[in-house]
Design an enzyme around this catalytic site. Structure first.
Site, PDB file in Angstrom:
ATOM      1  N   LYS A 143      32.797  32.562-132.903  1.00  0.00           N
ATOM      2  CA  LYS A 143      32.814  31.084-132.914  1.00  0.00           C
ATOM      3  C   LYS A 143      31.986  30.550-131.754  1.00  0.00           C
ATOM      4  O   LYS A 143      31.188  29.635-131.912  1.00  0.00           O
ATOM      5  CB  LYS A 143      34.246  30.524-132.783  1.00  0.00           C
ATOM      6  CG  LYS A 143      35.133  30.608-133.993  1.00  0.00           C
ATOM      7  CD  LYS A 143      34.803  29.650-135.098  1.00  0.00           C
ATOM      8  CE  LYS A 143      33.809  30.162-136.057  1.00  0.00           C
ATOM      9  NZ  LYS A 143      34.104  31.114-137.062  1.00  0.00           N
ATOM     10  N   HIS A 157      35.324  51.689-121.595  1.00  0.00           N
ATOM     11  CA  HIS A 157      34.230  52.524-122.098  1.00  0.00           C
ATOM     12  C   HIS A 157      32.922  51.750-122.159  1.00  0.00           C
ATOM     13  O   HIS A 157      32.027  52.108-122.919  1.00  0.00           O
ATOM     14  CB  HIS A 157      34.593  53.072-123.484  1.00  0.00           C
ATOM     15  CG  HIS A 157      35.847  53.881-123.483  1.00  0.00           C
ATOM     16  ND1 HIS A 157      35.953  55.075-122.812  1.00  0.00           N
ATOM     17  CD2 HIS A 157      37.073  53.647-124.010  1.00  0.00           C
ATOM     18  CE1 HIS A 157      37.183  55.550-122.955  1.00  0.00           C
ATOM     19  NE2 HIS A 157      37.887  54.689-123.673  1.00  0.00           N
ATOM     20  N   LYS A 201      25.787  27.776-144.139  1.00  0.00           N
ATOM     21  CA  LYS A 201      27.171  28.060-144.508  1.00  0.00           C
ATOM     22  C   LYS A 201      27.259  29.078-145.635  1.00  0.00           C
ATOM     23  O   LYS A 201      28.126  29.933-145.649  1.00  0.00           O
ATOM     24  CB  LYS A 201      27.863  26.761-144.929  1.00  0.00           C
ATOM     25  CG  LYS A 201      29.306  26.989-145.249  1.00  0.00           C
ATOM     26  CD  LYS A 201      30.174  25.940-144.640  1.00  0.00           C
ATOM     27  CE  LYS A 201      31.615  26.360-144.603  1.00  0.00           C
ATOM     28  NZ  LYS A 201      31.943  27.202-143.458  1.00  0.00           N
ATOM     29  N   CYS A 250      19.920  27.169-148.921  1.00  0.00           N
ATOM     30  CA  CYS A 250      19.195  26.117-149.616  1.00  0.00           C
ATOM     31  C   CYS A 250      20.135  25.410-150.582  1.00  0.00           C
ATOM     32  O   CYS A 250      20.973  26.038-151.213  1.00  0.00           O
ATOM     33  CB  CYS A 250      18.001  26.617-150.422  1.00  0.00           C
ATOM     34  SG  CYS A 250      16.764  27.442-149.446  1.00  0.00           S
ATOM     35  N   ARG A 298      24.100  24.001-146.432  1.00  0.00           N
ATOM     36  CA  ARG A 298      23.495  25.209-146.988  1.00  0.00           C
ATOM     37  C   ARG A 298      22.165  25.566-146.323  1.00  0.00           C
ATOM     38  O   ARG A 298      21.616  26.644-146.550  1.00  0.00           O
ATOM     39  CB  ARG A 298      23.267  25.035-148.494  1.00  0.00           C
ATOM     40  CG  ARG A 298      24.520  24.741-149.259  1.00  0.00           C
ATOM     41  CD  ARG A 298      24.224  24.564-150.725  1.00  0.00           C
ATOM     42  NE  ARG A 298      23.749  25.797-151.320  1.00  0.00           N
ATOM     43  CZ  ARG A 298      24.531  26.743-151.820  1.00  0.00           C
ATOM     44  NH1 ARG A 298      25.830  26.603-151.791  1.00  0.00           N
ATOM     45  NH2 ARG A 298      24.021  27.840-152.344  1.00  0.00           N
ATOM     46  N   GLU A 302      36.538  37.283-133.664  1.00  0.00           N
ATOM     47  CA  GLU A 302      36.336  35.980-134.294  1.00  0.00           C
ATOM     48  C   GLU A 302      36.119  34.889-133.238  1.00  0.00           C
ATOM     49  O   GLU A 302      35.266  34.012-133.402  1.00  0.00           O
ATOM     50  CB  GLU A 302      37.525  35.658-135.213  1.00  0.00           C
ATOM     51  CG  GLU A 302      37.518  34.294-135.865  1.00  0.00           C
ATOM     52  CD  GLU A 302      36.284  33.982-136.710  1.00  0.00           C
ATOM     53  OE1 GLU A 302      35.491  34.881-137.005  1.00  0.00           O
ATOM     54  OE2 GLU A 302      36.107  32.799-137.042  1.00  0.00           O
ATOM     55  N   ASN A 313      16.551  27.754-155.001  1.00  0.00           N
ATOM     56  CA  ASN A 313      17.439  28.392-154.024  1.00  0.00           C
ATOM     57  C   ASN A 313      17.474  29.874-154.393  1.00  0.00           C
ATOM     58  O   ASN A 313      17.973  30.227-155.460  1.00  0.00           O
ATOM     59  CB  ASN A 313      18.828  27.762-154.135  1.00  0.00           C
ATOM     60  CG  ASN A 313      19.912  28.552-153.416  1.00  0.00           C
ATOM     61  OD1 ASN A 313      21.069  28.489-153.781  1.00  0.00           O
ATOM     62  ND2 ASN A 313      19.550  29.303-152.414  1.00  0.00           N
ATOM     63  N   GLY A 314      16.913  30.722-153.533  1.00  0.00           N
ATOM     64  CA  GLY A 314      16.912  32.152-153.834  1.00  0.00           C
ATOM     65  C   GLY A 314      15.608  32.782-153.401  1.00  0.00           C
ATOM     66  O   GLY A 314      14.854  32.197-152.620  1.00  0.00           O
ATOM     67  N   TRP A 334      16.696  26.478-146.166  1.00  0.00           N
ATOM     68  CA  TRP A 334      16.907  27.491-145.127  1.00  0.00           C
ATOM     69  C   TRP A 334      15.814  28.512-145.373  1.00  0.00           C
ATOM     70  O   TRP A 334      15.843  29.254-146.349  1.00  0.00           O
ATOM     71  CB  TRP A 334      18.296  28.107-145.272  1.00  0.00           C
ATOM     72  CG  TRP A 334      18.676  29.015-144.144  1.00  0.00           C
ATOM     73  CD1 TRP A 334      19.305  28.662-142.978  1.00  0.00           C
ATOM     74  CD2 TRP A 334      18.466  30.432-144.064  1.00  0.00           C
ATOM     75  NE1 TRP A 334      19.493  29.772-142.194  1.00  0.00           N
ATOM     76  CE2 TRP A 334      18.984  30.865-142.830  1.00  0.00           C
ATOM     77  CE3 TRP A 334      17.888  31.376-144.909  1.00  0.00           C
ATOM     78  CZ2 TRP A 334      18.955  32.201-142.411  1.00  0.00           C
ATOM     79  CZ3 TRP A 334      17.849  32.706-144.496  1.00  0.00           C
ATOM     80  CH2 TRP A 334      18.372  33.109-143.264  1.00  0.00           C
ATOM     81  N   GLU A 374      28.199  31.185-132.300  1.00  0.00           N
ATOM     82  CA  GLU A 374      27.633  30.396-133.397  1.00  0.00           C
ATOM     83  C   GLU A 374      27.307  28.975-132.985  1.00  0.00           C
ATOM     84  O   GLU A 374      26.259  28.453-133.326  1.00  0.00           O
ATOM     85  CB  GLU A 374      28.654  30.284-134.546  1.00  0.00           C
ATOM     86  CG  GLU A 374      28.742  31.462-135.452  1.00  0.00           C
ATOM     87  CD  GLU A 374      29.779  31.233-136.552  1.00  0.00           C
ATOM     88  OE1 GLU A 374      29.427  31.406-137.708  1.00  0.00           O
ATOM     89  OE2 GLU A 374      30.941  30.887-136.242  1.00  0.00           O
TER      90      GLU A 374
HETATM   91  C1  G6P Z   1      27.844  32.513-143.151  1.00  0.00           C
HETATM   92  C2  G6P Z   1      28.683  31.425-142.530  1.00  0.00           C
HETATM   93  C3  G6P Z   1      29.952  32.018-141.937  1.00  0.00           C
HETATM   94  C4  G6P Z   1      30.706  32.799-143.004  1.00  0.00           C
HETATM   95  C5  G6P Z   1      29.826  33.874-143.648  1.00  0.00           C
HETATM   96  C6  G6P Z   1      30.487  34.488-144.871  1.00  0.00           C
HETATM   97  O1  G6P Z   1      27.334  33.329-142.167  1.00  0.00           O
HETATM   98  O2  G6P Z   1      27.948  30.745-141.534  1.00  0.00           O
HETATM   99  O3  G6P Z   1      30.772  30.978-141.454  1.00  0.00           O
HETATM  100  O4  G6P Z   1      31.830  33.409-142.437  1.00  0.00           O
HETATM  101  O5  G6P Z   1      28.597  33.286-144.097  1.00  0.00           O
HETATM  102  O6  G6P Z   1      30.634  33.486-145.833  1.00  0.00           O
HETATM  103  P1  G6P Z   1      31.669  33.500-147.022  1.00  0.00           P
HETATM  104  O7  G6P Z   1      31.402  32.230-147.759  1.00  0.00           O
HETATM  105  O8  G6P Z   1      31.354  34.715-147.838  1.00  0.00           O
HETATM  106  O9  G6P Z   1      33.024  33.566-146.444  1.00  0.00           O
END
Ligand code: G6P
Length: 624
Positions: A501, A520, A619, A2, A27, A497, A112-113, A86, A504
């Site tokens: 990606k 395994h 994010k 948010c 956000r 990673e 936000n929270g 969100w 996501e």
């Molecule tokens: C969210 C974002 C990711 C990020 C993660 C950790 O899930 O979508 O892209 O890696 O949070 O965020 P930070 O700001 O702690 O790196």
């Protein structure tokens, strides 16, 4: 999660707020809303969906379009609050969007929270006759403030303060009251809030991005602090009523950093920014000729770093993968045992922390709720905390004993790219610093490693040359439902990673695995339809990776291999190969990340996905 934004001053509040919401949309983006206070009248607009939908809706209001209303009513001081959501409590909908109003419509709030004890407060208010239109915890807070204001006959700021004393949870809130139109109240615990100080005008937001267009003077509120912006003046106190002196800082963020700069998506722009962002994260910190690393942010606490008997890295998401990659070079070069933990797991166990443990918290945003809570827990248990954050002034950077910023610049695309490689760069500098101070690396070796590091931005440029080959692979596999990503050693965290990606942003199911573990389990998935992506660079695990590729080939799997430029052997085995320039093992992440990011990007783009704002994600995850 948010985003909140508020404005009070002589500008047209609507324009400031809508632009602010666009900046904060990373956000959360399932619904959005604005409340404007104009001559004692609230105009409230809320819409399910992205900010663009809210904007269309408001701009089609005809005579009720906010700027026209201001003009008509001759309003001098203009104020408003806005929110991009969100969802946590209550599904995304118009009614659950913020701002939420109190029963009488006197008070508007954005939040936000999460208010954890909202149910007991709601029950108490319902007994008093309050009715609730939404499913949100925020509406409960709006009514609690109204109830206190009415019964205690206090001003809006005092009502907010008293209400917050009854609340358990995390929040950053902005509150407006109809009968005090020259006042805006902001308060925070856990979630971020930044105040922009202009000339007789104030801006408030979840981060500085909606503010820097108007002023570079900012105040980062601390937990339990609240600010009353009243009649053009600002007063800060704690919710326990202690006055605080405002600490005004200058932000260095630049407006160009917040624009797409000709790219179709922020993610693509950020991928291509990596030569710069990696370079900036190292600038001024290394001297390759002399073989030295200088890290100002941790200088005063360097003994803690050098005395550490164990390093515990805490992070979430992509930052966790950066930590995992760092474990390999930390253990190789510093010989200090390094464990990497999901912050969300660490904090819900009873972790054993020793006096000589050093905790490194990695977080792009510096606000991730689980990482922040894990850091607080480790701190309470006596650990020394070093933070690696990208956002200056963020909560984790402030709570840490010492730390280093990654100078990646604002990362707007929800899928993290440039922050990841910048984190690896900073972690590597920290690692080299320890190794050299402990005399584990001699001058010659330091010079060699730092010279290679200095050249990494150029190698990243070279990795971009494979984009045409990557686009072909993307076209071929755009409709695939499953993917396996395999890597060994330094390639393993990168396989995780890469798979993250793809998941996501393209919504294709992808599994990252250590390639030695393939037999395994994952090998059972291999058939004619299963693409298996190998990180098959010519490093120390090369021979073993080649064997794993042969095993997949023997079972008719399709192989996509990220290979070292000029490697004909791996190229022959693979069905599709993508070349990266040669690096030493420890630097693999910088070059191999590029094709992994670009492949996910191009597949998502061909599938028509909302790349910068993937569904259900945000994010900055400020809920636990
Ligand atoms: C969210 C974002 C990711 C990020 C993660 C950790 O899930 O979508 O892209 O890696 O949070 O965020 P930070 O700001 O702690 O790196």
């Amino acid at each position: 999660m948010c985003g909140i934004v508020g404005y009070i001053g002589k500008r047209e509040a609507y324009a400031v707020l809508i632009k602010g919401l666009e900046r904060l949309e990373y956000r959360g983006y399932d619904s959005a809303g604005i409340a404007l206070l104009d001559k004692g009248v609230f105009s409230v607009y809320k819409k399910k969906g992205k900010v663009a939908e809210l904007k269309n809706f408001i701009e089609q209001q005809g005579k009720k379009f906010p700027p026209l209303l201001y003009k008509e009513r001759g309003q001098e001081v203009r104020s408003g609050i806005a929110h991009t959501r969100w969802a946590t409590h209550g599904a995304p909908s118009d009614k659950n969007a913020h701002p939420q109003l109190s029963n009488s419509g006197e008070i508007a709030i954005v939040h936000n929270g999460i208010i954890e004890n909202y149910l007991s407060i709601k029950e108490m208010l319902m007994k008093k006759g309050y009715k609730f239109k939404s499913d949100t915890d925020t509406e409960v807070l709006a009514n609690l403030i109204e109830d206190i204001k009415k019964n205690a006959k206090v001003s809006i700021d005092e009502a907010v303060r008293l209400a917050l004393l009854e609340v358990v949870g995390a929040y950053a809130i902005l509150v407006l009251s109809k009968d005090e139109p020259d006042t805006i109240v902001v308060a925070k615990i856990g979630s971020p809030a930044v105040i922009g100080v202009g000339d007789n005008e104030f801006f408030v937001a979840s981060d500085a991005t909606p503010i820097i267009e108007y002023t570079d003077k900012v105040i980062y509120l601390e937990d339990r602090e609240m600010a009353m912006i009243k009649g053009g003046a600002l007063v800060i106190k704690t919710i326990d009523n202690e006055t605080r002196n405002p600490y005004i800082q200058k932000t260095k963020m630049k407006i160009e950093e917040l624009e797409k700069g000709g790219f179709p998506h922020f993610m693509l722009k950020e991928i291509f920014e990596q030569p710069r962002s990696i370079g900036d994260s190292m600038r001024g910190r290394i001297n390759a000729n002399e073989g030295t690393v200088k890290l100002g942010g941790i200088e005063k606490d360097k003994e803690k770093l050098l005395d550490a008997k164990r390093i515990i890295i805490l992070a979430c998401g992509t930052s966790f993968h950066a930590g995992l990659e760092a474990k390999y070079f930390f253990e190789e070069l510093t010989k200090v045992p390094t464990v990497v933990e999901y912050a969300s797991e660490f904090r819900y166990r009873n972790p054993v922390i020793y006096e000589n443990d050093l905790v490194i918290a990695i977080s792009q945003s510096g606000e991730t709720a689980d990482t922040l809570a894990a850091v607080k827990l480790a701190k309470e248990k006596g650990a020394t905390i070093f933070g690696i954050c990208n956002v200056v002034g963020s909560s984790i950077s402030r709570i840490a004993h010492a730390g280093l910023y990654t100078h990646a610049g604002p990362e707007i695309g929800v899928a993290s790219t440039k922050a990841f490689t910048a984190q690896i760069a900073v972690l590597m500098l920290m690692c080299l610093f320890i190794a050299s101070e402990k005399k584990l690396l001699n001058k010659k070796k330091m010079i060699a490693i730092l010279t290679e590091l200095e050249n990494i931005p150029k190698k990243v440029e070279q990795a971009f040359l494979a984009e045409a080959a990557i686009k072909k692979v993307a076209k071929k596999f755009k409709n695939t439902e499953n993917f396996i990503y395999l890597g060994r050693g330094y390639g393993f965290p990168l396989a995780l990673e890469g798979a993250l990606k793809l998941k996501e942003i393209s919504y294709i199911h992808a599994e990252g695995y250590a390639s030695g573990e393939m037999k395994h389990g994952p090998i059972a998935l291999v058939d004619d339809n299963m693409p298996v992506l190998f990180i098959a660079n010519k490093g120390s695990s090369y021979e073993k990776i080649i064997s794993n590729m042969m095993e997949v080939k023997a079972r008719n799997g399709t192989i996509i291999a990220i290979i070292t430029k000029g490697d004909t052997r791996a190229k022959k085995i693979a069905d599709y190969s993508i070349e990266i320039p040669e690096t030493s093992d420890i630097m693999l992440a910088f070059t191999a990340s590029i094709p992994l990011q670009l492949l996910a990007y191009h597949i998502a783009s061909l599938r028509g996905c909302g790349i910068d704002k993937p569904r259900n994600l945000a994010k900055s995850v400020t809920v636990e």
